[in-house]
Every structure is written in C-alpha cells, then in structure tokens.
Design a protein around this motif. Structure first.
Motif, mmCIF file in Angstrom:
data_model
loop_
_atom_site.group_PDB
_atom_site.id
_atom_site.type_symbol
_atom_site.label_atom_id
_atom_site.label_comp_id
_atom_site.label_asym_id
_atom_site.label_seq_id
_atom_site.Cartn_x
_atom_site.Cartn_y
_atom_site.Cartn_z
ATOM 1 N N THR A 195 14.855 -8.779 -6.459
ATOM 2 C CA THR A 195 14.174 -8.345 -7.472
ATOM 3 C C THR A 195 12.630 -8.109 -7.254
ATOM 4 N N SER A 196 12.094 -7.022 -7.604
ATOM 5 C CA SER A 196 10.911 -6.629 -7.264
ATOM 6 C C SER A 196 9.972 -6.268 -8.285
ATOM 7 N N ILE A 197 8.846 -6.908 -8.570
ATOM 8 C CA ILE A 197 7.941 -6.347 -9.536
ATOM 9 C C ILE A 197 6.559 -6.265 -9.044
ATOM 10 N N GLY A 198 5.813 -5.306 -9.674
ATOM 11 C CA GLY A 198 4.366 -5.199 -9.265
ATOM 12 C C GLY A 198 3.535 -6.033 -10.338
ATOM 13 N N LEU A 199 2.852 -6.823 -9.615
ATOM 14 C CA LEU A 199 1.702 -7.686 -10.500
ATOM 15 C C LEU A 199 0.978 -6.909 -11.342
ATOM 16 N N ASP A 200 0.591 -5.845 -10.728
ATOM 17 C CA ASP A 200 -0.587 -5.223 -11.615
ATOM 18 C C ASP A 200 -0.023 -4.441 -12.981
ATOM 19 N N ARG A 201 1.454 -3.911 -12.549
ATOM 20 C CA ARG A 201 2.045 -3.459 -13.694
ATOM 21 C C ARG A 201 2.487 -4.343 -14.883
ATOM 22 N N MET A 202 2.749 -5.614 -14.390
ATOM 23 C CA MET A 202 3.130 -6.712 -15.234
ATOM 24 C C MET A 202 1.670 -7.108 -15.973
ATOM 25 N N LYS B 160 8.685 2.865 -18.811
ATOM 26 C CA LYS B 160 8.457 3.200 -17.294
ATOM 27 C C LYS B 160 8.794 2.002 -16.631
ATOM 28 N N GLU B 161 9.199 2.205 -15.470
ATOM 29 C CA GLU B 161 9.587 1.139 -14.545
ATOM 30 C C GLU B 161 8.583 0.017 -14.526
ATOM 31 N N LEU B 162 9.058 -1.028 -14.678
ATOM 32 C CA LEU B 162 8.347 -2.407 -14.600
ATOM 33 C C LEU B 162 8.851 -3.344 -13.354
ATOM 34 N N GLU B 163 10.214 -3.487 -13.342
ATOM 35 C CA GLU B 163 10.404 -3.992 -12.178
ATOM 36 C C GLU B 163 11.972 -3.347 -11.724
ATOM 37 N N GLY B 164 12.173 -3.643 -10.368
ATOM 38 C CA GLY B 164 13.569 -3.071 -9.883
ATOM 39 C C GLY B 164 14.242 -4.248 -9.633
ATOM 40 N N ILE B 165 15.654 -4.077 -10.004
ATOM 41 C CA ILE B 165 16.699 -5.050 -9.178
ATOM 42 C C ILE B 165 17.594 -4.280 -8.370
ATOM 43 N N HIS B 166 17.575 -4.445 -7.079
ATOM 44 C CA HIS B 166 18.382 -3.604 -6.140
ATOM 45 C C HIS B 166 19.523 -4.308 -5.405
ATOM 46 N N SER B 167 20.559 -3.971 -5.401
ATOM 47 C CA SER B 167 21.663 -4.469 -4.443
ATOM 48 C C SER B 167 21.599 -3.740 -2.948
ATOM 49 N N PHE C 281 0.964 -1.109 -0.005
ATOM 50 C CA PHE C 281 0.107 -0.111 -0.105
ATOM 51 C C PHE C 281 0.784 1.178 0.056
ATOM 52 N N ARG C 282 0.638 2.240 -0.877
ATOM 53 C CA ARG C 282 1.287 3.562 -0.797
ATOM 54 C C ARG C 282 0.399 4.649 -1.236
ATOM 55 N N ASN C 283 0.624 5.761 -0.603
ATOM 56 C CA ASN C 283 -0.537 6.733 -0.465
ATOM 57 C C ASN C 283 0.191 7.678 -1.638
ATOM 58 N N GLU C 284 0.214 7.135 -3.063
ATOM 59 C CA GLU C 284 0.823 7.873 -4.031
ATOM 60 C C GLU C 284 0.203 9.413 -4.452
ATOM 61 N N ILE C 285 1.224 10.112 -4.622
ATOM 62 C CA ILE C 285 0.774 11.515 -4.632
ATOM 63 C C ILE C 285 0.021 11.698 -5.862
ATOM 64 N N ARG D 18 -0.112 2.765 -11.599
ATOM 65 C CA ARG D 18 0.159 3.452 -10.382
ATOM 66 C C ARG D 18 -1.057 3.330 -9.460
ATOM 67 N N MET D 19 -0.855 2.463 -8.150
ATOM 68 C CA MET D 19 -2.125 2.265 -7.658
ATOM 69 C C MET D 19 -1.847 2.639 -6.181
ATOM 70 N N ARG D 20 -2.885 2.742 -5.225
ATOM 71 C CA ARG D 20 -2.617 3.078 -4.060
ATOM 72 C C ARG D 20 -2.480 1.721 -3.170
ATOM 73 N N GLU D 21 -3.497 0.623 -3.710
ATOM 74 C CA GLU D 21 -3.389 -0.769 -2.985
ATOM 75 C C GLU D 21 -2.770 -1.530 -4.501
ATOM 76 N N PHE D 22 -1.571 -2.317 -4.323
ATOM 77 C CA PHE D 22 -1.291 -3.068 -5.293
ATOM 78 C C PHE D 22 -0.514 -4.349 -4.788
ATOM 79 N N GLU D 23 -0.210 -5.085 -5.691
ATOM 80 C CA GLU D 23 0.529 -6.334 -5.376
ATOM 81 C C GLU D 23 1.877 -6.540 -5.912
ATOM 82 N N GLN D 24 2.844 -7.091 -5.271
ATOM 83 C CA GLN D 24 4.156 -7.041 -5.483
ATOM 84 C C GLN D 24 4.552 -8.599 -5.630
ATOM 85 N N MET D 25 5.861 -8.722 -6.265
ATOM 86 C CA MET D 25 6.209 -10.179 -6.264
ATOM 87 C C MET D 25 7.762 -9.882 -5.926
HETATM 88 P P1 ATP Z 1 7.891 4.408 -9.103
HETATM 89 O O1 ATP Z 1 9.379 4.954 -9.211
HETATM 90 O O2 ATP Z 1 7.251 3.860 -10.388
HETATM 91 O O3 ATP Z 1 7.292 4.741 -7.746
HETATM 92 P P2 ATP Z 1 9.476 2.536 -7.168
HETATM 93 O O4 ATP Z 1 10.827 2.620 -7.541
HETATM 94 O O5 ATP Z 1 8.850 3.028 -6.068
HETATM 95 O O6 ATP Z 1 8.387 2.901 -8.517
HETATM 96 P P3 ATP Z 1 9.805 0.185 -6.076
HETATM 97 O O7 ATP Z 1 9.735 0.613 -4.407
HETATM 98 O O8 ATP Z 1 11.079 -0.271 -6.659
HETATM 99 O O9 ATP Z 1 9.151 0.937 -6.935
HETATM 100 O O10 ATP Z 1 8.667 -1.239 -6.086
HETATM 101 C C1 ATP Z 1 9.043 -2.219 -6.899
HETATM 102 C C2 ATP Z 1 7.842 -2.642 -7.946
HETATM 103 O O11 ATP Z 1 6.600 -2.509 -7.409
HETATM 104 C C3 ATP Z 1 7.953 -1.553 -9.190
HETATM 105 O O12 ATP Z 1 8.687 -1.674 -10.082
HETATM 106 C C4 ATP Z 1 6.480 -1.636 -9.448
HETATM 107 O O13 ATP Z 1 6.521 -2.586 -10.494
HETATM 108 C C5 ATP Z 1 5.699 -2.032 -8.442
HETATM 109 N N1 ATP Z 1 4.972 -0.557 -7.730
HETATM 110 C C6 ATP Z 1 5.590 0.388 -7.225
HETATM 111 N N2 ATP Z 1 4.798 1.165 -6.895
HETATM 112 C C7 ATP Z 1 3.481 0.820 -7.388
HETATM 113 C C8 ATP Z 1 2.149 1.356 -7.463
HETATM 114 N N3 ATP Z 1 1.775 2.573 -6.716
HETATM 115 N N4 ATP Z 1 1.180 0.631 -8.267
HETATM 116 C C9 ATP Z 1 1.570 -0.394 -8.890
HETATM 117 N N5 ATP Z 1 2.914 -0.932 -8.829
HETATM 118 C C10 ATP Z 1 3.886 -0.404 -8.059
#
Ligand code: ATP
Length: 513
Positions: free
Chosen positions: A372-379, A330-337, A248-252, A260-267
């Motif tokens: 490795t972090s990907i949003g299911l809804d973005r996917m 736009k970002e679909l997935e993040g790979i972070h060290s 959950f993120r209270n996106e601006i 970009r949702m306020r409630e979404f699913e991550q993998m």
């Molecule tokens: P953005 O820069 O787009 O806000 P982020 O860098 O904050 O994304 P991460 O914190 O790396 O995103 O989250 C990992 C993944 O979760 C993202 O690559 C994206 O697929 C998904 N994700 C993040 N925020 C959202 C959101 N508000 N709605 C849907 N998916 C999201």
C-alpha cells in the motif's frame, strides 16, 4: 474554470495561513518544490502519525523501518527502475509545452466518460420515474458509440505500452486529434521515454566516485532489509513492514500544487505473504485502506477505486484509490500486488539468499508482497480540499473555515483571554501550561474576539477557549465550536474530557480495529 478557481484559492490560503509555501521564494522559487510552514508541518505530522499508528501500533504483525535515501546503485537495476521507470513524453511544437502521453490519453478517455454521464443525466430528466439507467446505457446509440471509443482507445493504449510501441501511442494521439490545452493545436513531436530518477555522486575523488540515484520510492529500502527485520523482530508470515520518508522523481509535468512534486514524501507498507494467497490479501488491503480514508469523515462519494489495466513491470494486480481533487478524480494511493518480483531480482543480482524460512513446515520460499503506497503530500492536499469552505453566515457576513477532522487539526485549541487585564492573561497562561503537553495550542490576545475566532477558523482549530470575567468567579470558560460556532460554558475537567475523547487519534484508531 470553477475547479481551477478552487485550487487557486487553496494555494493562496495555504500560503497566507502558513501551511505550504513555495521553496526558495526569494530566488523566484523552484518548480514543483514546496516548503511546509508551521501549520503545514503540524498537519503533515498528524496525518503521518495517524497513518503510522494505524499500521504499526494497532497491528501487532506490522513493524517499522527508516532506511537511508541513498542506496547501492544495483538496487535500481534489480528493481527495474533503471530500465523501466520512464514516462512517455510528448511536446506540442506550437506551445512548447511538455506532456505525458499516457496522461493525454487517459484525459481523453475521462472526457468520453463524462459525455456518457451527461447523456444519462439528460435522459433521466426527460423520462423521470420511468427511466431505466441500465437499459438506456445498453441501448442508446450515442452512449454505445462512446463506450466503443473508450474501449478501443484503452486497448490500443495498453497494448502500445505493453509492447513499448511508442509509434502506436503517437499515432493514437494524432488520430484522436487530441489538442494541447495551451495552443489548441495537434502539432505534436514523437513520443520519447524519459527516466524519472535523479542522479548524484558519492565520494570526492574521481576514481572512488560512484553514481547514485535518489530513491524514487521508499519500498526498496524495505525489500533490501526485509529478512534482517523479520529475524530481529521475530515476525512470521504474514507480516508487514512500514516506512515513511522522502522520495524523488524528476516529473515531466509537475503542476497542480503539491499533487505532483519532484521531492515528496511517501508512506508505504509492504505486506509479506505466502505465494498463492495474494488475491485474498490484495482484496483485504484494498478494503482496509478505503476504510482508513473514510474514517476521516469526508463524503464517501469523493473516493473511488480505479483498477489498473496498464500494470507496472512488477505487479500482477493494481488498484488506485482516487480522490476527487479540485481538478477531478486522481490517484491518491496505490495498492499493488507486487508478486515476488523485487525479492527474486535482488536475490539474483546480489547472489545472496533472501528466502523466508517457515519453521512450522521446515521449508524456504520467496514471499509474495502486497503494497500500500500513499503520498503524504497528496493526502495533505486531499484533506485541505475537503476541508476548505467559504461560508455565508446568517448575518450576511462570510468566513473561510477549514473543517479539518478534529483529531488531525494542526492546532487543537486556541486560548483567548477576552481582555488583557484583571488577571485574565494569567489564567490563560495557566491553562496553556496545563494542556500544552497533551495537544498543540495557540494563544491569541490581539483584536476583538470575533476576529480572533475567524483567524482560528481559517487554520482549522476545532475549539476556542475564551477566558472572561466569569472565569474569575467560577473557573468556567467559553468553549466555541469551529463548525457549528456554538458556544457553551465548561470547566477544566470538561476540557480534559474533550481533549481525550475528541482531539487525540484514539477515537480514529479505535474505529479501525
Ligand atoms: P502518478 O500516476 O500520479 O504519477 P504513480 O502511479 O507513479 O502516480 P506510485 O508510484 O504508485 O505513483 O506512488 C505511490 C504514491 O506516491 C501515489 O499514489 C502518490 O500518492 C504518491 N506520489 C507519486 N508521485 C508523486 C509526486 N510526484 N508527488 C507527490 N506524490 C506522489
């Protein structure tokens, strides 16, 4: 304009054909919150299933967890989210629209890059075969000016955020005369930080009341449990823990449909490694994840890496896999060290030792982590935007078809009796009975066969099976292919083969090994 049109079409198609619908619609909906209808749930489950199996099933050193959404509030102090999970917001005083200051600047940089691409394209046309792109980029005055502008903007932005110097970010936006797309003016407020976590309360009485956050990422549930999970599954480093679940993120600014949702699913998958090996594992996971995306068979040019310069508080390297959505890359997935930042912070705040014990070397250490972090809804949105085609056919008619990879299509087979009489319905029901435990099927007996095919095209069903009079004679039926629209006669055994070879996740998973 064209891009917006194509997103609009996907949004309305999603609603009309039971993929994604606005939440609480009878009360005018809730901004940036969506529900998944029948076909949407099936597609989402299949994508999640493919991700899960590609992590947990085919890798013997990756295990799973399903941690709670509520976590002790100290979790978010240790992780740095209370302090730093902020987005810099800015408002336009004329349109009253709110923006993320970093996104305004990133869009500005992207525009300059597009201008360079246009210059290159123009020169290519002008010089033909003699054109040397590298030389042009290194010598052309206009391109050099644009490149300098990109570099200096980027540097000031990165430095500004690093030092939390919001005044500098505000100055930069004003100096570049970045305009609000709605009002067209540069009449901006100052830049402020805004924390993205949702708060709620645990417990009924006021004295036992505890303020909680809804988790903004699933990763912390992995970090808190990693040692217990490692021990109970007898894992040795390097090993990974995978989790899918709501965040959950209270996106601006929450626009662009389910992007970009306020409630979404991550993998998410956290891979625990020996300190000092992070560079090698970071590269390996970048490659593996790109391979996973490309395995679905969409055009390679729709994906690219974007290595970060502006790093999060926990990372020593980070890259995004970007996808060319209808509104651009736009970002679909993040790979972070993620270094040992999270584990060390939790250790410090909890006072509990959570170090890994290496039995071979007889020593303890805090592992480093590649995430490795990907949003299911973005996917989901990337699959829909890749798959959506409005085709004009040879006879001049048109069809909308979703060319979803067959293995993850919501409905794999449609069973269509040509007529409602002569025992055709009974055969159709038998066929459904035979195969419904293996794949999701649908049954349709209404309207002419052509219209029924169109309905299946619109939800991406790879094959239609038509039962007709010849079926009564020789037990064969027509198999119609969604993409080529070709038809051929097959029997039960052939269908069983097609299901096994083409419609399950096996072929996708085998390619990843
Ligand atoms: P953005 O820069 O787009 O806000 P982020 O860098 O904050 O994304 P991460 O914190 O790396 O995103 O989250 C990992 C993944 O979760 C993202 O690559 C994206 O697929 C998904 N994700 C993040 N925020 C959202 C959101 N508000 N709605 C849907 N998916 C999201």
């Amino acid at each position: 304009m064209e891009e917006r049109e194509s997103l609009k079409k996907i949004v309305s198609h999603s609603k009309e054909y039971g993929f994604v619908i606005p939440s609480s619609e009878i009360y005018e909906g809730l901004n940036a919150v969506y529900d998944y209808a029948h076909n949407g749930v099936l597609l989402k489950n299949n994508i999640r299933d493919y991700w899960w199996k590609s992590m947990v099933q085919i890798n013997q050193n990756i295990i799973g967890v399903d941690s709670a959404i509520f976590m002790h509030p100290k979790t978010w102090i240790a992780s740095g989210h209370v302090e730093a999970f902020n987005d810099p917001l800015i408002d336009n005083k004329d349109s009253k629209k709110r923006y993320r200051a970093d996104v305004l600047l990133e869009n500005y940089i992207e525009k300059q890059k597009n201008k360079i691409d246009k210059e290159v394209l123009k020169a290519k046309k002008r010089y033909g075969d003699k054109f040397d792109e590298n030389e042009f980029i290194n010598t052309n005055q206009r391109v050099q000016e644009l490149n300098t502008r990109i570099k200096s903007t980027n540097k000031r932005m990165v430095d500004g955020f690093k030092k939390n110097n919001l005044k500098e970010i505000e100055n930069l936006i004003n100096e570049l005369e970045i305009k609000c797309p709605v009002s067209g003016t540069s009449n901006w407020t100052e830049v402020r930080q805004f924390n993205l976590m949702f708060k709620t309360n645990l417990g009924a009485s006021s004295d036992s009341n505890m303020e909680l956050f809804l988790r903004p990422e699933t990763a912390q549930g992995i970090f808190l449990n990693y040692l217990t999970l490692q021990k109970t599954s007898r894992m040795k480093i390097p090993f990974g823990i995978a989790q899918t679940g709501k965040a959950f993120r209270n996106e601006i600014v929450a626009r662009q449909f389910i992007f970009r949702m306020r409630e979404f699913e991550q993998m998410e998958m956290q891979f625990f490694i020996k300190p000092g090996t992070q560079e090698q594992w970071y590269k390996e996971w970048k490659d593996k994840r790109m391979k996973w995306h490309l395995s679905l068979g969409f055009e390679e040019k729709k994906y690219r890496f974007h290595d970060h310069e502006k790093l999060s508080h926990y990372a020593d390297a980070a890259s995004d896999i970007e996808f060319n959505f209808p509104f651009g890359f736009k970002e679909l997935e993040g790979i972070h060290s993620r270094t040992d930042f999270d584990l060390k912070s939790h250790e410090k705040l909890s006072g509990k030792k959570i170090q890994y014990f290496d039995t071979d070397k007889n020593e303890s250490y805090t592992p480093y982590v590649i995430e490795t972090s990907i949003g299911l809804d973005r996917m989901f949105l990337s699959v829909l935007s890749n798959a959506y085609f409005n085709e004009t056919l040879e006879d001049g008619s048109s069809r909308v078809v979703l060319k979803i990879p067959k293995q993850i299509a919501p409905i794999k087979l449609a069973v269509l009796p040509l007529l409602k009489k002569d025992g055709l319905l009974e055969i159709a029901k038998e066929l459904i009975n035979e195969f419904s435990s293996e794949v999701n099927l649908s049954y349709d007996e209404k309207d002419a066969i052509g219209r029924r095919y169109r309905r299946q095209d619109a939800i991406g069903t790879p094959y239609c099976v038509t039962i007709d009079h010849q079926t009564l004679e020789d037990n064969t039926f027509t198999l119609r292919d969604r993409d080529s629209m070709e038809q051929k006669r097959i029997n039960n055994k052939d269908l069983k083969n097609i299901i096994e070879k083409e419609l399950t996740l096996n072929s996708l998973l085998n390619n990843l090994k």
